[in-house]
Scaffold this motif. Structure first.
Motif: not given
Ligand SMILES: Cc1cc2nc3c(=O)[nH]c(=O)nc-3n(C[C@H](O)[C@H](O)[C@H](O)COP(=O)(O)O)c2cc1C
Ligand SMILES: Cc1cc2nc3c(=O)[nH]c(=O)nc-3n(C[C@H](O)[C@H](O)[C@H](O)COP(=O)(O)O)c2cc1C
Lengths: 176, 176
Positions: B19-28
């Motif tokens: 999965p895409v990590e939550p921190e990366k989801l936040d950046i996106l």
């Protein structure tokens, strides 16, 4: 990181008179040609305008929102071929976005001028005006013009608190 | 450098199941919300889909060229409201481009799935199918879905000599 570029980016409409170096223009050309397109049909073409007389005339494309092009060092006119690809609006807009981000990274400021669906005056579309000015063939349409140059105004990036987090949903519309 | 990112970027349609990590989801998410829009009207709304069942449904909304979404751990559904901006296609495309580039920057791969003007197997529009699946209000159109995840394999960058350089013109359109 790209996010740091996005955090500080703003539309810049005032430019220093200094020209953009040839190497930078070459890089901008390379980047628009690298722009991905639907089914790789590349339905776009680009006119790089640096001639001051033409830039001044491009500034008259619309009654509102194009005058700043007169002071730009470079205007990139983005053309699409609707016969080549039905989603040319998307393809041309991707190129415009890439162009603006590359310009930003190179220390240039830029702003989009919308041409599609916009009027020059009562009886003429902004597109027809530019078609005539730059001798664009009838099979191509003008999507937008991106004006740029070394910035002569500073604007601070948007605060994170002002971002519209209410427009983000998780898995289903209305769900957060 | 952002330019280096453009030089190596390719569409990625095969993803690792990680999965895409939550921190990366936040950046996106922040990158999406930092997208500029015509007249500052921001006609877009975004649905971030990570639920595998919903993703399977998204993958059939457009049978031709949409199947790859099935394997994407994250799908960003990009919607626009034509009632807010007549150039919502441009505005949605800017955001789609920015989220793809931000993903690339984070070591993720992505591919665009075109929805506007595309059909479901039944002949109804892909947008109508997605409206049902995602509970979208009638005022929203779906522009595209961006599938994102860790790439399963890398694809060779395009060489500079392969770029269609005859599509760049200087000052006026030059017939070739
Ligand atoms: C507007 C647009 C729509 C696209 N739609 C699809 C699609 O529906 N399905 C798909 O697999 N790829 C789609 N793509 C990806 C293109 O096929 C891809 O960008 C193009 O072939 C160039 O390859 P590259 O991105 O690897 O350089 C789309 C790309 C764009 C820009
Ligand atoms: C699709 C699109 C069309 C735009 N058209 C114009 C335009 O015709 N003239 C102009 O001065 N600015 C134009 N802009 C710039 C927007 O007004 C600007 O991005 C918006 O107000 C947000 O401000 P910011 O870019 O400084 O964050 C356009 C932007 C986009 C994305």
């Amino acid at each position: 990181m790209l996010l740091s570029l996005l955090k500080k980016r703003r539309s810049i409409r005032k430019y220093q008179p200094r020209p953009i170096e040839k190497e930078k223009i070459d890089t901008l050309m390379e980047c628009v040609l690298r722009s991905p397109s639907s089914r790789n049909l590349n339905p776009w073409q680009y006119i790089f305008v640096t001639d001051p007389g033409l830039l001044a005339k491009l500034g008259k494309s619309k009654e509102h929102g194009s005058a700043f092009l007169k002071g730009a060092a470079l205007a990139v006119v983005i053309l699409g071929d609707p016969e080549r690809c039905d989603v040319w609006i998307e393809d041309c807009s991707i190129a415009a976005t890439i162009l603006q981000l590359v310009a930003e990274e190179m220390g240039l400021g830029s702003c989009w001028v919308q041409i599609r669906l916009r009027k020059h005056g009562n009886n003429l579309s902004a597109e027809e005006y530019i078609r005539d000015l730059l001798q664009i063939p009838d099979n191509l349409v003008v999507a937008s013009v991106i004006g740029m140059g070394y910035p002569d105004e500073t604007k601070s990036g948007h605060n994170q608190e002002t971002l519209q987090y209410d427009k983000i949903f998780l898995n289903f519309f209305g769900q957060r | 450098m952002f330019i280096d990112l453009l030089r190596k970027r390719r569409s990625i349609r095969n993803f690792d199941q990680r999965p895409v990590e939550p921190e990366k989801l936040d950046i996106l998410t922040e990158a999406l919300l930092r997208s500029p829009a015509s007249k500052g009207r921001y006609p877009w709304e975004f649905i971030l889909v990570t639920d595998p069942d919903i993703i399977s449904q998204l993958a059939v909304a457009k049978p031709k060229g949409g199947g790859f979404l099935e394997k994407a751990p994250l799908c960003v559904v990009i919607c626009g409201n034509p009632g807010i901006s007549d150039v919502w296609i441009e505005d949605c495309t800017v955001a789609a481009t920015i989220v793809q580039l931000a993903a690339e920057d984070l070591g993720l791969g992505s591919c665009w799935c075109q929805i506007r003007r595309r059909q479901h197997a039944s002949g109804v529009s892909s947008t109508a199918v997605l409206r049902q699946q995602l509970g979208l209000p009638d005022c929203l159109e779906v522009a595209c879905i961006i599938g994102i995840g860790y790439p399963l394999a890398t694809i060779a960058p395009r060489s500079r000599t392969s770029l269609p350089s005859r599509k760049v013109h200087k000052n006026v359109y030059q017939k070739s």
